[in-house]
Scaffold this active site. Structure first.
Site, PDB file in Angstrom:
ATOM      1  N   CYS A  29       0.699  -1.339  -0.343  1.00  8.40           N
ATOM      2  CA  CYS A  29       0.007   0.297  -0.048  1.00  8.40           C
ATOM      3  C   CYS A  29       0.949   1.109  -0.334  1.00  8.40           C
ATOM      4  O   CYS A  29       1.352   1.569  -0.910  1.00  8.40           O
ATOM      5  CB  CYS A  29      -0.953   0.373   1.257  1.00  8.40           C
ATOM      6  SG  CYS A  29      -2.451   1.608   1.246  1.00  8.40           S
ATOM      7  N   HIS A  76      -4.240  -5.132   0.685  1.00  5.79           N
ATOM      8  CA  HIS A  76      -3.071  -5.149   2.353  1.00  5.79           C
ATOM      9  C   HIS A  76      -2.775  -6.884   2.360  1.00  5.79           C
ATOM     10  O   HIS A  76      -4.385  -7.383   2.667  1.00  5.79           O
ATOM     11  CB  HIS A  76      -3.828  -5.113   3.568  1.00  5.79           C
ATOM     12  CG  HIS A  76      -3.268  -3.346   3.583  1.00  5.79           C
ATOM     13  ND1 HIS A  76      -2.645  -3.021   4.130  1.00  5.79           N
ATOM     14  CD2 HIS A  76      -4.308  -2.679   2.774  1.00  5.79           C
ATOM     15  CE1 HIS A  76      -2.235  -1.661   3.970  1.00  5.79           C
ATOM     16  NE2 HIS A  76      -3.552  -1.109   3.514  1.00  5.79           N
ATOM     17  N   GLU A 125      -1.800  -8.850   4.341  1.00 11.84           N
ATOM     18  CA  GLU A 125      -1.803  -8.960   5.772  1.00 11.84           C
ATOM     19  C   GLU A 125      -2.934  -9.611   6.276  1.00 11.84           C
ATOM     20  O   GLU A 125      -3.605 -10.902   7.337  1.00 11.84           O
ATOM     21  CB  GLU A 125      -1.183  -8.246   6.494  1.00 11.84           C
ATOM     22  CG  GLU A 125      -1.436  -6.936   6.907  1.00 11.84           C
ATOM     23  CD  GLU A 125      -1.492  -5.529   6.136  1.00 11.84           C
ATOM     24  OE1 GLU A 125      -0.753  -6.288   4.445  1.00 11.84           O
ATOM     25  OE2 GLU A 125      -1.790  -4.811   6.281  1.00 11.84           O
TER      26      GLU A 125
END
Lengths: 226, 179
Positions: free
Chosen positions: B81, B161, B163
């Site tokens: 990002c 993202h 994660e």
């Protein structure tokens, strides 16, 4: 930064508040009282006790009521955050979101609309580790709602401690229950925390339970000196 | 040893955008986190990851000079990002307004080591990039370029993202990462 904390009265939003206080200035609590017990966004058991918790922390509280209709309840949340921005000059919001993309996404959108920061200090943290952090930090938390098999009536009102965490983790292995209640399996109410100026004493309660779903309803509680 | 570079202004953003990446990476290999203003990039690191930030945190855009080491970096880098934005800017890409919040449909355009086919990913950004000619576009959503790779080096940028719902992207970068 001046922050408002989206506060439900449960362990996650209280832990998020504690973390926010360590680095920023929490100027108010923001709470949405849902009339819908199945709300997608808001924790409902004992949310009436939020006012007492705010008093215990000596923090002002912005409280809005919502009918809890999916998506429409977001308008009520936005109104509450906007009020906090105007009255308490918040520049950001902190939430206790851990895993729910549904909740996180919606709060992020509201904060973006209102031009305020959005922080999720517990985001994607290990649930078991968070539970231990809460206990080790000295939070006094009771289980105030159970909503999944095999959680029985006996769980209601239990104090979160290391033994309870071990049992919850065991239930996760056996039944896939989220130990921190991320799937709505359990709800909690915080009666004391390191930054509470006073603690909450429950003097009257009722337990309602039917078919692996139940609540520890606080009928009467008051603040006492620590 | 893997280096995670923290692009956040404050601790709350660090908790939200660095620790989840640390949790994924540290299960595979030893890693450390340094802030971009004081990061010591060296050949002792096998991989580098540039973190994301909260939606409102764009302070890193005022310090692009802190990321000039990317120009001569031979270590594989994954920019997430905000990390993709700085990587793009260092190599002459343009930043463009592009708001995406929440689950986003991403389509892979070119076979690569990190992503494949179509998938859903969690996005949280106000800006995307128009990549310079140094980058290949590997995947995109309707609104934004979502995954890029430097044409000659192992520098990857992902705007979403990973994660949150695509942890395998981080694992893949850590364990392979080379094209």
């Amino acid at each position: 930064m001046n922050l408002g904390v989206l506060f439900s009265g449960g362990k996650d939003s209280t832990l998020a508040l504690w973390k926010a206080r360590q680095t920023d200035t929490v100027t108010c609590l923001i709470s949405v009282l849902s009339r819908n017990e199945e709300s997608y966004m808001f924790h409902t058991p004992n949310i009436d006790i939020v006012r007492l918790q705010a008093e215990a922390m000596e923090l002002p509280l912005i409280q809005e009521t919502t009918d809890g209709v999916k998506e429409e309840e977001l308008i009520d949340l936005e109104r509450a955050i906007e009020k906090a921005k105007i009255i308490y000059s918040i520049e950001g919001v902190a939430t206790g979101a851990v895993e729910s993309v549904y909740q996180a996404e919606r709060v992020q959108r509201i904060c973006h609309n209102l031009d305020v920061w959005c922080f999720n200090p517990l985001w994607l943290r290990n649930q078991e580790a968070l539970l231990y952090e809460i206990v080790e930090a000295g939070f006094h938390v009771i289980i105030s709602g159970v909503f999944a098999y095999p959680l029985s009536e006996e769980w209601l009102g239990r104090v979160l401690d290391r033994a309870v965490i071990r049992q919850l983790v065991e239930l996760q292995k056996l039944h896939g229950i989220s130990p921190s209640g991320e799937g709505g399996e359990i709800e909690t109410t915080v009666l004391d925390a390191p930054f509470f100026r006073k603690r909450i004493e429950v003097t009257d309660f009722e337990i309602v339970f039917d078919k692996y779903s139940g609540k520890f309803i606080i009928r009467e509680a008051h603040l006492v000196e620590k | 040893m893997i280096l995670i570079i923290n692009l956040n202004q404050g601790n709350l953003g660090f908790n939200e955008f660095c620790l989840p990446v640390y949790d994924i990476v540290s299960k595979i290999e030893e890693c450390t986190i340094q802030h971009y203003t004081s990061a010591k990039v060296s050949s002792s690191f096998s991989r580098i990851i540039l973190s994301g930030t909260p939606l409102m945190d764009n302070e890193y855009l005022n310090s692009i000079e802190d990321f000039q080491w990317l120009k001569s970096c031979t270590i594989p880098v994954l920019g997430i990002c905000a990390g993709m934005q700085v990587m793009g800017l260092v190599f002459g890409s343009s930043l463009v307004p592009c708001l995406e919040i929440g689950m986003t449909h991403v389509t892979t355009l070119k076979e690569n080591a990190l992503v494949s086919s179509s998938f859903s990913a969690y996005s949280l950004h106000r800006y995307g990039i128009i990549p310079s000619s140094d980058f290949d576009v590997l995947a995109r959503s309707t609104l934004c370029v979502q995954v890029v790779k430097h044409a000659r080096r192992d520098l990857y940028g992902v705007l979403f993202h990973p994660e949150v719902r695509n942890k395998e992207v981080v694992r893949e970068f850590v364990t392979a990462g080379s094209a």
